[in-house]
Structures are given as C-alpha cells and as structure tokens.
Design a protein around this motif. Structure first.
Motif, PDB file in Angstrom:
ATOM      1  N   MET A 415       0.852  -1.187   0.000  1.00 45.84           N
ATOM      2  CA  MET A 415       0.000   0.000   0.000  1.00 45.84           C
ATOM      3  C   MET A 415       0.885   1.233   0.000  1.00 45.84           C
ATOM      4  O   MET A 415       2.084   1.156   0.275  1.00 45.84           O
ATOM      5  N   SER A 416       0.280   2.386  -0.290  1.00 43.64           N
ATOM      6  CA  SER A 416       1.030   3.634  -0.340  1.00 43.64           C
ATOM      7  C   SER A 416       1.490   4.033   1.057  1.00 43.64           C
ATOM      8  O   SER A 416       0.950   3.566   2.066  1.00 43.64           O
ATOM      9  N   ASN A 417       2.487   4.930   1.115  1.00 41.65           N
ATOM     10  CA  ASN A 417       3.016   5.384   2.403  1.00 41.65           C
ATOM     11  C   ASN A 417       1.957   6.093   3.229  1.00 41.65           C
ATOM     12  O   ASN A 417       1.892   5.931   4.450  1.00 41.65           O
ATOM     13  N   PHE A 447     -11.039 -11.620  11.251  1.00 42.92           N
ATOM     14  CA  PHE A 447     -11.971 -11.853  10.152  1.00 42.92           C
ATOM     15  C   PHE A 447     -11.690 -10.866   9.013  1.00 42.92           C
ATOM     16  O   PHE A 447     -11.324  -9.716   9.252  1.00 42.92           O
ATOM     17  N   CYS A 448     -11.894 -11.327   7.774  1.00 43.32           N
ATOM     18  CA  CYS A 448     -11.673 -10.475   6.595  1.00 43.32           C
ATOM     19  C   CYS A 448     -10.291  -9.847   6.691  1.00 43.32           C
ATOM     20  O   CYS A 448     -10.109  -8.637   6.576  1.00 43.32           O
ATOM     21  N   SER A 449      -9.295 -10.699   6.879  1.00 41.59           N
ATOM     22  CA  SER A 449      -7.960 -10.254   7.289  1.00 41.59           C
ATOM     23  C   SER A 449      -7.152  -9.610   6.183  1.00 41.59           C
ATOM     24  O   SER A 449      -6.149  -8.955   6.464  1.00 41.59           O
ATOM     25  N   GLY A 450      -7.544  -9.782   4.930  1.00 39.47           N
ATOM     26  CA  GLY A 450      -6.755  -9.217   3.853  1.00 39.47           C
ATOM     27  C   GLY A 450      -5.351  -9.782   3.858  1.00 39.47           C
ATOM     28  O   GLY A 450      -5.124 -10.978   4.009  1.00 39.47           O
ATOM     29  N   THR A 451      -4.341  -8.899   3.722  1.00 33.68           N
ATOM     30  CA  THR A 451      -2.952  -9.342   3.697  1.00 33.68           C
ATOM     31  C   THR A 451      -2.353  -9.457   5.091  1.00 33.68           C
ATOM     32  O   THR A 451      -1.142  -9.614   5.234  1.00 33.68           O
ATOM     33  N   GLY A 452      -3.182  -9.359   6.124  1.00 34.42           N
ATOM     34  CA  GLY A 452      -2.736  -9.675   7.472  1.00 34.42           C
ATOM     35  C   GLY A 452      -2.243  -8.520   8.311  1.00 34.42           C
ATOM     36  O   GLY A 452      -1.490  -8.730   9.265  1.00 34.42           O
ATOM     37  N   ASN A 472     -11.369 -14.473   2.264  1.00 37.41           N
ATOM     38  CA  ASN A 472     -11.908 -15.172   1.100  1.00 37.41           C
ATOM     39  C   ASN A 472     -10.988 -15.088  -0.113  1.00 37.41           C
ATOM     40  O   ASN A 472     -10.978 -15.988  -0.957  1.00 37.41           O
ATOM     41  N   LYS A 473     -10.206 -14.024  -0.223  1.00 38.88           N
ATOM     42  CA  LYS A 473      -9.354 -13.822  -1.394  1.00 38.88           C
ATOM     43  C   LYS A 473      -8.019 -14.552  -1.208  1.00 38.88           C
ATOM     44  O   LYS A 473      -7.252 -14.240  -0.305  1.00 38.88           O
ATOM     45  N   GLU A 474      -7.759 -15.498  -2.097  1.00 38.25           N
ATOM     46  CA  GLU A 474      -6.564 -16.320  -1.971  1.00 38.25           C
ATOM     47  C   GLU A 474      -5.293 -15.485  -2.085  1.00 38.25           C
ATOM     48  O   GLU A 474      -4.324 -15.704  -1.339  1.00 38.25           O
ATOM     49  N   GLU A 475      -5.261 -14.528  -3.018  1.00 31.25           N
ATOM     50  CA  GLU A 475      -4.049 -13.743  -3.228  1.00 31.25           C
ATOM     51  C   GLU A 475      -3.650 -13.007  -1.951  1.00 31.25           C
ATOM     52  O   GLU A 475      -2.464 -12.949  -1.594  1.00 31.25           O
ATOM     53  N   SER A 476      -4.623 -12.433  -1.249  1.00 29.03           N
ATOM     54  CA  SER A 476      -4.338 -11.700  -0.017  1.00 29.03           C
ATOM     55  C   SER A 476      -3.810 -12.633   1.065  1.00 29.03           C
ATOM     56  O   SER A 476      -2.856 -12.304   1.784  1.00 29.03           O
ATOM     57  N   LEU A 477      -4.431 -13.804   1.181  1.00 28.36           N
ATOM     58  CA  LEU A 477      -4.039 -14.728   2.250  1.00 28.36           C
ATOM     59  C   LEU A 477      -2.648 -15.315   2.004  1.00 28.36           C
ATOM     60  O   LEU A 477      -1.870 -15.500   2.944  1.00 28.36           O
ATOM     61  N   VAL A 478      -2.322 -15.586   0.750  1.00 31.40           N
ATOM     62  CA  VAL A 478      -0.987 -16.097   0.430  1.00 31.40           C
ATOM     63  C   VAL A 478       0.060 -15.045   0.763  1.00 31.40           C
ATOM     64  O   VAL A 478       1.150 -15.364   1.268  1.00 31.40           O
ATOM     65  N   SER A 482       3.102 -15.405   3.512  1.00 36.02           N
ATOM     66  CA  SER A 482       4.489 -15.121   3.175  1.00 36.02           C
ATOM     67  C   SER A 482       5.115 -14.165   4.185  1.00 36.02           C
ATOM     68  O   SER A 482       6.267 -14.354   4.612  1.00 36.02           O
ATOM     69  N   ARG A 483       4.359 -13.148   4.594  1.00 35.76           N
ATOM     70  CA  ARG A 483       4.874 -12.191   5.581  1.00 35.76           C
ATOM     71  C   ARG A 483       5.114 -12.873   6.930  1.00 35.76           C
ATOM     72  O   ARG A 483       6.130 -12.635   7.593  1.00 35.76           O
TER      73      ARG A 483
END
Length: 581
Positions: A415-417, A447-452, A472-478, A482-483
């Motif tokens: 995300m942006s600064n 819940f609805c954690s996004g990228t964490g 629900n979004k796989e890309e965000s959870l992956v 990773s983080r």
C-alpha cells in the motif's frame, strides 16, 4: 486401500462422509469434489474420507473413483485447523493454511492441477471469463449460493424422502430451469450472434413449402434435447481447441449491416452460457441424482424441466465428462420423458417465473443510497439515536514501529506510504483493545484479514495466543502467509473461506474495515460464539440488502444499545470501533 491419519507434509483434502439409516454415504459435496478430481486427473492431494464413527470406505455402497487414491480418517484424528472448518477442506503442506467450502476447494483443485500441468487448457477453461467462476462468496452472490448451497441442499433433502411432494419441484431446481431459459450475454458475442442470424436465414431458404413436413410446431422435451445449434458447436469447438472454419462463418454484407439490437439472442448451452465451467461440474452430480430419482418415482415431472434436460444432454458431450462420470459410478444417460403428460401435469403447468430471492425471505425495497459516515450519523441523530463518545482508553499507547521487524509494517502489504501511516494508527487502537481482552492461551480470529495487517501484528504482540486469519481472497491470504513466514511466527494460521465455513471456537473476534455487510456478518458470528469482539466498521459507510441480510436490522428503540465508541486517533474521525467483552 491405505488407511492413515497424518498428512505427511503433502497437501491434504478432507471430504465428509455422512450417515443415512445408520449406513455411511457420500454427500453431494463430496461426490462433486471426487468428480472434479477425476475429471482433472489431479494427483496433487492426499485425499481423506472423514468418518465420525468406526465405519470405513469399505462399507460404502457408492463406488469410489479408481483414479483417486482415497484414505480413511476418523473425525477426532483431524488436524485442529481442519476441525475448525466445515468440509470439504484442503490443508496445505505446512499444515497452517486451510481452504474450506465447496467453491473455494474446487477452485483450489483446478489451480493445483494447472500448477502440475500448465498445458491443461480444458481445466483452465473451468474458471470461466476472467477466472471468476464461483469466486464471489455465497453470502453476497445469489448465483454462487444457488449452485454451492441451494441446489445441493435441495437435492439432498429430496433424496431423503424422494416420494414426498414428488410433483412439486424444489425452488432451487425451478430457479435453475428459469435461468437456463434466459438469453445468454457473453463477452464479445456479436460475431456468434451474426453467425446465428446467417444460419437462420439459410434455414428459411431451405424450409419445405407450407403444408409439408411435420405438422407439430411445438417440440417435445426429448426433441429439445437434441436441437443443437450454433451455440453448442461454438462451445464444443472451444473445448477441442478448434474453431469454426472461416469460410463457413463469414457473414455476408447484409448480415454485417444488421444492428446489434436486432440480432438473435443466444441460448444457454451450459449453466453460465456458452462454455463449460466449474458451475457445470458442481451441478452435474446433483442433477444426475435428482433426474434419476424423478425417472424412478415421477417421470411425468420431467415435462417441467425441458431446459434442464437439454443442459444435461449437452454436458455429456463435453470431452472427459463421461470418463469421469463412469469413474465415479455416475451412469449418465438421457432420461426418458413420457410422450404425454398425465392430467394436471404438463410443461405448460410449470411456473412462468420463479422468485429469485431465497425461499422464505422477504426482499426489502432498496432505496437509493446517498452519503457516507457523516450523513449516516446525521440521519441517526434525526431519529433520536446519538453516538456518545468516550475518551480514548489508551491515549499514549502506540506500537514501537521503529523497532519492529520490517515485515510487520503495513507497507509490506503493498500500500502507499500515506495509507500505511493511517493503517499503523488504526492498528495502534485495535491492538490496544485486543491486548486488554485476550488472555494467554486464547484464540483470536482476524476476520476479513486481507494481507494480514491486524493478524500479523497481533501474532507478534501476543505470542502466547493463537491467531487465525480468515480471508476469502486467496491472493491476499498467500501474501499474509508469506509475511508471517518471513517473521518466523509460529502462533498464526490461515483459513481461506467464507465466514459461514469457519465453525471453530474462539475468544476474541477482530475485524478492521470488513467491507459492507461483512461487518454485520462478523458481529453476528462473534455473538453466536459468545466471544468478545473488536470491530471497526467499513469506512465506506455503505450497506445494502443481500442474500443473508436485509436492513434495517432493528427498530430505532432497539438500536440504542450499550456500546463504547472511540475515535481512531490520527485517522479520519468517521472511523470508529465497537468494543465488547
């Protein structure tokens, strides 16, 4: 057949085995997953059938696909993360990422198949246009809910008592029949519609003189099944990686001049239009069971389903379907429709339209929405509901961002600064609240954690608590996984699912800006689990009626509840948090 209880660092797939009349049976959700595994010839998973008693797969009357290596496991032996979810569920090789829910699991099987063999274009096509087939969650998408829940549940209920109200077709089946009768709108369909117009004009020239030929102007359902036109040829051509010869499809100048609005509409070949997708895979085992039951107990009811029968015959022409069906013990055939309907039961008796809302649910008229948080607060005040703001409970409490590992910083979430600074301010508040509520050994769910953003900070701050991220979004959870791996966090795990598919116990629920009605869904989930919650509603300030929720939820008097509302320091003043113990 092997019998084991561990996943041995292989991706694992857990499928439910239910019981009927004290005998184990495969529910439709399990049959659907096995059918897709066979169709894709997917070997990426260790597949487990989950029994809740001492039964085994040897006692099943339904044959298991020979192409799938299936093992047995007892319910109490499941990994804890899988036990917190509804089946079917897929657990990755780390044992810390679980995907649950029919649509999520099926899409994951497709992706794993493509990872193993990127040349499988037939499998890629199952994901549909822009790879969005059944991607929308069932809580907000009526189509996903119909295919993932409505039709399988209706067929399961019918199979429990197949002779009850046999001529009264279930609402989800009628809804699908109506959907298949509607014109198809697909991306870039202009060329196919012009080809159809050209074929229609060619057919008119070849039409026998009036008074000759078959005098019956209305085809029977059986005739409709084999009435295959350009749509079916285009669909099968795509599946065979061929195309319709240009010489046979080039339009003449007269056809090219026809306005798009005057072109003939396209008919459904498959559930989502012209092309075979994951939706058809979900529906086929369900409709097979239902049509087989109707054929046995009430064949006359088939007259009410001409479009469904036509779809059923089209699916069987898809390469690989008959092979997978035979492998799974589905003896596909075209049901024999009686040549005449008994009195009081005919195709004309079928309802002309089917309500699109869920059965028993009243649809609240959706008024135009104007405004955002400020107008909403003003409207509440005009109706006698005022927010009472208390002082910030931790005015001096902030996380030591400068000394924290870099992967914890929200900027790592792409995300942006400016947004990252605001996110850190919001996290200061949420972490402070959760820290007051959580105790060592507690489970905290983001819940609805996004990228964490929230969950990763909580896992680092509360090392003696177990943190679960649900998204629900796989890309965000992956990305979140990773983080956390970079940070070496051991007290965190991940679930890709709709909220309804998480059933595990927890002590504190957290949600930061769960979009739209997701905030209400999280709140309801926490109340049902009798857990504490820290929730910051979606900053869009917009809610609308959906499948599960209609608004308003309460009368004005009932809305005046005891909640602490605090500003998020440094953030926009319209964002506030509900905190409950």
């Amino acid at each position: 057949m092997k019998h084991t209880e561990s996943n041995d660092q292989h991706p694992s797939l857990y499928l439910e085995v239910s019981s009927q009349n004290d005998e184990p049976r495969l529910p439709l959700h399990t049959s659907i997953v096995l059918f897709l595994l066979s169709y894709c010839d997917c070997k990426s998973f260790k597949v487990f059938l989950v029994f809740d008693d001492c039964s085994s797969s040897e006692s099943l009357k339904t044959p298991l696909p020979e192409s799938v290596n299936v093992c047995d496991v007892q319910l109490e032996a499941l990994p804890q993360l899988v036990r917190s979810c509804r089946l079917p569920a897929a657990l990755d090789e780390t044992g810390r990422l679980c995907r649950t829910g029919l649509a999520v699991v099926l899409r994951h099987i497709i992706n794993k198949t493509l990872e193993a063999d990127p040349s499988r274009n037939d499998v890629l096509a199952l994901l549909g246009f822009k790879k969005t087939c059944l991607k929308a969650c069932a809580e907000v998408s009526k189509w996903t809910r119909l295919c993932e829940i409505g039709i399988p549940s209706a067929v399961e209920e019918h199979l429990q008592n197949p002779t009850d109200n046999i001529l009264q077709l279930p609402l989800p089946i009628l809804t699908l029949e109506q959907r298949l009768a509607e014109p198809v709108r697909v991306h870039n369909d202009d060329k196919i519609r012009r080809q159809k117009l050209q074929e229609q004009k060619r057919g008119e020239k070849n039409k026998p003189p009036e008074g000759q030929g078959d005098l019956d102007s209305e085809p029977t359902p059986a005739q409709s099944q084999v009435s295959d036109g350009l749509e079916l040829r285009a669909a099968l051509a795509k599946l065979s990686v061929d195309s319709i010869p240009a010489s046979a499809t080039r339009e003449n100048s007269e056809i090219r001049k026809v306005k798009t609005t005057d072109l003939p509409s396209l008919e459904h070949v498959f559930a989502e239009g012209l092309y075979f997708t994951l939706t058809d895979v979900v529906l086929l085992p369900c409709i097979y069971q239902y049509l087989y039951s109707l054929q046995t107990h009430a064949a006359s009811a088939l007259h009410q389903l001409p479009h469904l029968l036509r779809w059923y015959s089209h699916v069987q022409e898809v390469p690989g379907v008959l092979r997978a069906a035979k492998d799974c013990g589905l003896l596909l055939s075209i049901p024999q429709v009686p040549t005449s309907s008994p009195a009081g039961s005919s195709a004309e008796d079928a309802p002309a339209s089917v309500p699109v809302q869920e059965e028993g649910q009243e649809m609240t008229p959706q008024l135009p929405f104007v405004g955002g948080p400020r107008p909403t607060m003003t409207k509440l005040k005009e109706n006698g509901i005022e927010a009472v703001f208390s002082p910030h409970p931790c005015p001096d409490w902030t996380l030591p961002w400068d000394s924290l590992p870099g992967a914890i910083n929200p900027a790592e979430g792409k995300m942006s600064n400016i947004r990252a600074v605001r996110k850190m301010q919001q996290l200061n508040n949420l972490v402070a609240m959760v820290t007051e509520l959580a105790r060592p050994g507690n489970t905290v769910v983001d819940f609805c954690s996004g990228t964490g953003h929230v969950g990763i900070v909580l896992a680092h701050t509360l090392p003696h608590c177990q943190i679960i991220l649900i998204e629900n979004k796989e890309e965000s959870l992956v990305r979140a996984q990773s983080r956390s791996t970079e940070l070496g966090l051991k007290n965190i795990c991940f679930i890709q699912a709709n909220l309804d598919y998480f059933t595990g116990p927890f002590h504190v629920g957290v949600a930061l800006h769960a979009c739209g009605i997701a905030t209400d869904m999280v709140l309801e989930h926490c109340i049902q689990a009798r857990s504490a919650f820290v929730i910051s509603p979606c900053c869009y300030g917009f809610i609308q009626n959906a499948v599960k929720f209609t608004f308003p939820k309460s009368t004005s008097d009932n809305l005046k509840q005891q909640c602490h509302i605090t500003y998020s320091a440094g953030s926009v003043p319209d964002i506030f948090s509900y905190v409950s113990a």
